[in-house]
Design a protein around this motif. Structure first.
Motif, PDB file in Angstrom:
ATOM      1  N   VAL A  31       8.422  41.138  -0.115  1.00 64.27           N
ATOM      2  CA  VAL A  31       9.415  42.152  -0.476  1.00 64.27           C
ATOM      3  C   VAL A  31       9.985  41.859  -1.862  1.00 64.27           C
ATOM      4  O   VAL A  31      10.204  42.774  -2.663  1.00 64.27           O
ATOM      5  CB  VAL A  31      10.543  42.210   0.572  1.00 64.27           C
ATOM      6  CG1 VAL A  31      11.599  43.246   0.165  1.00 64.27           C
ATOM      7  CG2 VAL A  31       9.977  42.571   1.945  1.00 64.27           C
ATOM      8  N   MET A  32      10.213  40.582  -2.179  1.00 65.54           N
ATOM      9  CA  MET A  32      10.798  40.241  -3.470  1.00 65.54           C
ATOM     10  C   MET A  32       9.847  40.576  -4.616  1.00 65.54           C
ATOM     11  O   MET A  32      10.265  41.147  -5.629  1.00 65.54           O
ATOM     12  CB  MET A  32      11.188  38.765  -3.509  1.00 65.54           C
ATOM     13  CG  MET A  32      11.965  38.364  -4.751  1.00 65.54           C
ATOM     14  SD  MET A  32      12.765  36.737  -4.598  1.00 65.54           S
ATOM     15  CE  MET A  32      14.117  37.110  -3.479  1.00 65.54           C
ATOM     16  N   ALA A  33       8.571  40.244  -4.468  1.00 71.57           N
ATOM     17  CA  ALA A  33       7.604  40.562  -5.518  1.00 71.57           C
ATOM     18  C   ALA A  33       7.527  42.074  -5.736  1.00 71.57           C
ATOM     19  O   ALA A  33       7.538  42.559  -6.873  1.00 71.57           O
ATOM     20  CB  ALA A  33       6.232  39.996  -5.164  1.00 71.57           C
TER      21      ALA A  33
ATOM     22  N   ILE B 195      12.215  39.933  13.286  1.00 73.97           N
ATOM     23  CA  ILE B 195      12.764  39.490  12.004  1.00 73.97           C
ATOM     24  C   ILE B 195      14.032  40.246  11.621  1.00 73.97           C
ATOM     25  O   ILE B 195      14.775  39.836  10.747  1.00 73.97           O
ATOM     26  CB  ILE B 195      11.709  39.613  10.884  1.00 73.97           C
ATOM     27  CG1 ILE B 195      12.036  38.685   9.722  1.00 73.97           C
ATOM     28  CG2 ILE B 195      11.554  41.063  10.440  1.00 73.97           C
ATOM     29  CD1 ILE B 195      10.908  38.541   8.722  1.00 73.97           C
ATOM     30  N   ARG B 196      14.295  41.381  12.292  1.00 72.59           N
ATOM     31  CA  ARG B 196      15.465  42.239  12.079  1.00 72.59           C
ATOM     32  C   ARG B 196      15.385  42.998  10.754  1.00 72.59           C
ATOM     33  O   ARG B 196      15.216  44.209  10.745  1.00 72.59           O
ATOM     34  CB  ARG B 196      16.764  41.433  12.163  1.00 72.59           C
ATOM     35  CG  ARG B 196      16.995  40.822  13.527  1.00 72.59           C
ATOM     36  CD  ARG B 196      18.238  39.974  13.554  1.00 72.59           C
ATOM     37  NE  ARG B 196      18.273  39.135  14.735  1.00 72.59           N
ATOM     38  CZ  ARG B 196      18.954  38.004  14.839  1.00 72.59           C
ATOM     39  NH1 ARG B 196      19.689  37.587  13.816  1.00 72.59           N
ATOM     40  NH2 ARG B 196      18.906  37.294  15.947  1.00 72.59           N
ATOM     41  N   ASN B 197      15.571  42.314   9.627  1.00 69.52           N
ATOM     42  CA  ASN B 197      15.460  43.012   8.345  1.00 69.52           C
ATOM     43  C   ASN B 197      15.188  42.013   7.226  1.00 69.52           C
ATOM     44  O   ASN B 197      15.455  40.821   7.356  1.00 69.52           O
ATOM     45  CB  ASN B 197      16.716  43.824   8.033  1.00 69.52           C
ATOM     46  CG  ASN B 197      17.865  42.959   7.564  1.00 69.52           C
ATOM     47  OD1 ASN B 197      18.297  42.049   8.278  1.00 69.52           O
ATOM     48  ND2 ASN B 197      18.375  43.228   6.379  1.00 69.52           N
ATOM     49  N   VAL B 198      14.628  42.534   6.142  1.00 68.42           N
ATOM     50  CA  VAL B 198      14.432  41.753   4.924  1.00 68.42           C
ATOM     51  C   VAL B 198      14.985  42.595   3.785  1.00 68.42           C
ATOM     52  O   VAL B 198      14.544  43.722   3.564  1.00 68.42           O
ATOM     53  CB  VAL B 198      12.944  41.436   4.667  1.00 68.42           C
ATOM     54  CG1 VAL B 198      12.799  40.620   3.382  1.00 68.42           C
ATOM     55  CG2 VAL B 198      12.339  40.680   5.845  1.00 68.42           C
ATOM     56  N   MET B 199      15.975  42.046   3.081  1.00 68.91           N
ATOM     57  CA  MET B 199      16.644  42.782   2.009  1.00 68.91           C
ATOM     58  C   MET B 199      16.538  42.023   0.692  1.00 68.91           C
ATOM     59  O   MET B 199      16.737  40.813   0.649  1.00 68.91           O
ATOM     60  CB  MET B 199      18.123  43.013   2.344  1.00 68.91           C
ATOM     61  CG  MET B 199      18.899  43.767   1.258  1.00 68.91           C
ATOM     62  SD  MET B 199      20.698  43.741   1.519  1.00 68.91           S
ATOM     63  CE  MET B 199      20.807  44.676   3.057  1.00 68.91           C
ATOM     64  N   VAL B 200      16.237  42.756  -0.376  1.00 75.20           N
ATOM     65  CA  VAL B 200      16.202  42.186  -1.720  1.00 75.20           C
ATOM     66  C   VAL B 200      16.970  43.109  -2.646  1.00 75.20           C
ATOM     67  O   VAL B 200      16.826  44.338  -2.580  1.00 75.20           O
ATOM     68  CB  VAL B 200      14.757  42.001  -2.219  1.00 75.20           C
ATOM     69  CG1 VAL B 200      14.746  41.561  -3.683  1.00 75.20           C
ATOM     70  CG2 VAL B 200      14.021  40.980  -1.364  1.00 75.20           C
ATOM     71  N   VAL B 201      17.778  42.515  -3.528  1.00 70.04           N
ATOM     72  CA  VAL B 201      18.560  43.275  -4.498  1.00 70.04           C
ATOM     73  C   VAL B 201      18.237  42.754  -5.891  1.00 70.04           C
ATOM     74  O   VAL B 201      18.250  41.539  -6.129  1.00 70.04           O
ATOM     75  CB  VAL B 201      20.075  43.140  -4.244  1.00 70.04           C
ATOM     76  CG1 VAL B 201      20.855  44.008  -5.229  1.00 70.04           C
ATOM     77  CG2 VAL B 201      20.422  43.510  -2.806  1.00 70.04           C
TER      78      VAL B 201
ATOM     79  N   LEU C 275      17.670  38.213   1.443  1.00 74.76           N
ATOM     80  CA  LEU C 275      18.048  37.637   2.728  1.00 74.76           C
ATOM     81  C   LEU C 275      17.093  38.120   3.806  1.00 74.76           C
ATOM     82  O   LEU C 275      16.419  39.138   3.662  1.00 74.76           O
ATOM     83  CB  LEU C 275      19.497  37.981   3.092  1.00 74.76           C
ATOM     84  CG  LEU C 275      19.880  39.446   3.363  1.00 74.76           C
ATOM     85  CD1 LEU C 275      19.547  39.866   4.792  1.00 74.76           C
ATOM     86  CD2 LEU C 275      21.358  39.656   3.102  1.00 74.76           C
ATOM     87  N   VAL C 276      17.061  37.382   4.906  1.00 74.56           N
ATOM     88  CA  VAL C 276      16.291  37.737   6.092  1.00 74.56           C
ATOM     89  C   VAL C 276      17.247  37.741   7.273  1.00 74.56           C
ATOM     90  O   VAL C 276      17.986  36.767   7.487  1.00 74.56           O
ATOM     91  CB  VAL C 276      15.138  36.739   6.330  1.00 74.56           C
ATOM     92  CG1 VAL C 276      14.387  37.096   7.612  1.00 74.56           C
ATOM     93  CG2 VAL C 276      14.189  36.727   5.140  1.00 74.56           C
TER      94      VAL C 276
END
Length: 366
Positions: free
Chosen positions: A88-90, A117-123, A133-134
């Motif tokens: 997700v970050m890339a 995993i619920r969610n993966v967030m990148v800002v 965050l995960v």
């Protein structure tokens, strides 16, 4: 101690902090250069952008291993959680490389099963400062030898997930929000489909990441986007070139050329820790732009870096919007409030005395 999650109303504080801010923590940095508070110096992460000679195809390539590694260590991520965060970050850095100054991009993959995993967030933002965050940092479904634990998207997120993207800028009247259904496809394909469906941008994204244990071996990505007025010939050429790039695999470009080996030996940087990845990304761009660069290409480089953008002041701002009865309840129980940032792992505590002095003393009574 009264932890934020104990009361339903007070639990809102934590969700606001996670969605709006990240709490910076001080880190000892092995560098001689001045680095802004909450930011980690770049140790090789790089993003290179290029336009073909006709300026109708945009190509970007990124290496963000160090930034991913910082997130893994700060949040004690499992191998599977680190793998998905890297993907997700890339992809997010590639999507956000064209942001304006002070513009932010938040990409949040939300799963449909809270037990996974619920969610993966990148800002990220216009400077390519980034944090992630995960939701379930210790999520694990096992490993697959040699691939860092890659699993189908539905196995990681569950059915019924969403891709949620928020763009914001101080000049926007309100944030621009886009939401599409999550498909049972790679993270990169899900985000490319989001661009097509929500932003009407035609792009292909490829990522190649490898997390082993708590170590990110590499985190690479490429995006190829068609710009307005693109010719049919360049569309066909870009598709063909990208297919060959994908067949080779992005990690194949990590093999050093004889010139790079000689330069690394002279500089005593033959290991991967201090490697300059810009030549690697340049070779990727060269291959994608074959037969589209006869008139030369325009290229420029930026450096992603991990950065948390807030601190204790935002904790106080969030506490200040709680109803007075909640604040009084904290003080009367003679306990303190403890808040942990889910982006960088920092922990902040405020005592009942501090709450009384800053938020209750002198306040008007009903």
């Amino acid at each position: 101690m009264l932890v934020i999650s104990r009361a339903v109303r007070i639990n809102r504080v934590r969700s606001r902090l996670v969605s709006r801010t990240s709490l910076a923590r001080e880190t000892k940095l092995l560098t001689t250069e001045a680095v802004p508070e909450g930011e980690t110096p770049n140790n090789g992460d790089c993003l290179v952008s290029a336009l073909n000679s006709a300026q109708d195809i945009m190509v970007r390539a990124v290496s963000c291993r160090e930034t991913v590694q910082e997130s893994i260590l700060r949040n004690d991520l499992s191998q599977n959680a680190g793998q998905k965060l890297a993907e997700v970050m890339a992809s997010t850095l590639l999507m956000g490389a064209g942001l304006k100054a002070n513009e932010t991009l938040q990409v949040n993959l939300v799963g449909g099963d809270p037990n996974r995993i619920r969610n993966v967030m990148v800002v990220t933002d216009g400077d390519l400062s980034v944090r992630g965050l995960v939701g379930n940092p210790r999520f694990s479904v096992g490993t697959k030898k040699g691939r860092g634990g890659e699993f189908p998207t539905m196995e990681v997120f569950g059915e019924g997930g969403q891709v949620q993207v928020v763009r914001n800028h101080p000049e926007f009247k309100k944030p621009q929000v886009g939401i599409v259904k999550m498909r049972d496809a790679d993270v990169s394909l899900n985000l490319a489909l989001y661009l097509q469906e929500s932003e009407q941008r035609t792009a292909a994204i490829i990522t190649d990441v490898f997390v082993e244990g708590n170590l990110c071996r590499h985190a690479l990505g490429v995006i190829v986007e068609r710009l307005p007025g693109v010719t049919d010939d360049n569309i066909e050429t870009s598709i063909s070139n990208l297919g060959e790039l994908e067949s080779k695999g992005l990690r194949s470009y990590l093999t050093r050329t004889p010139e790079e080996l000689e330069a690394a030996e002279k500089a005593d940087t033959s290991g991967e820790m201090f490697r300059d990845f810009e030549p690697v990304l340049e070779r990727m761009l060269d291959d994608v732009l074959v037969k589209m660069d006869e008139g030369g290409t325009l290229r420029w480089t930026k450096n992603p870096s991990f950065r948390c953008t807030c601190g204790i002041d935002r904790v106080w701002r969030t506490l200040s919007i709680l109803p007075k009865e909640d604040l009084v309840g904290i003080v009367e129980q003679e306990e303190s409030v403890s808040i942990k940032c889910e982006f960088c792992g920092s922990e902040y505590s405020v005592t009942k005395q501090e709450i009384r002095e800053r938020l209750l003393d002198g306040a008007k009574t009903d």
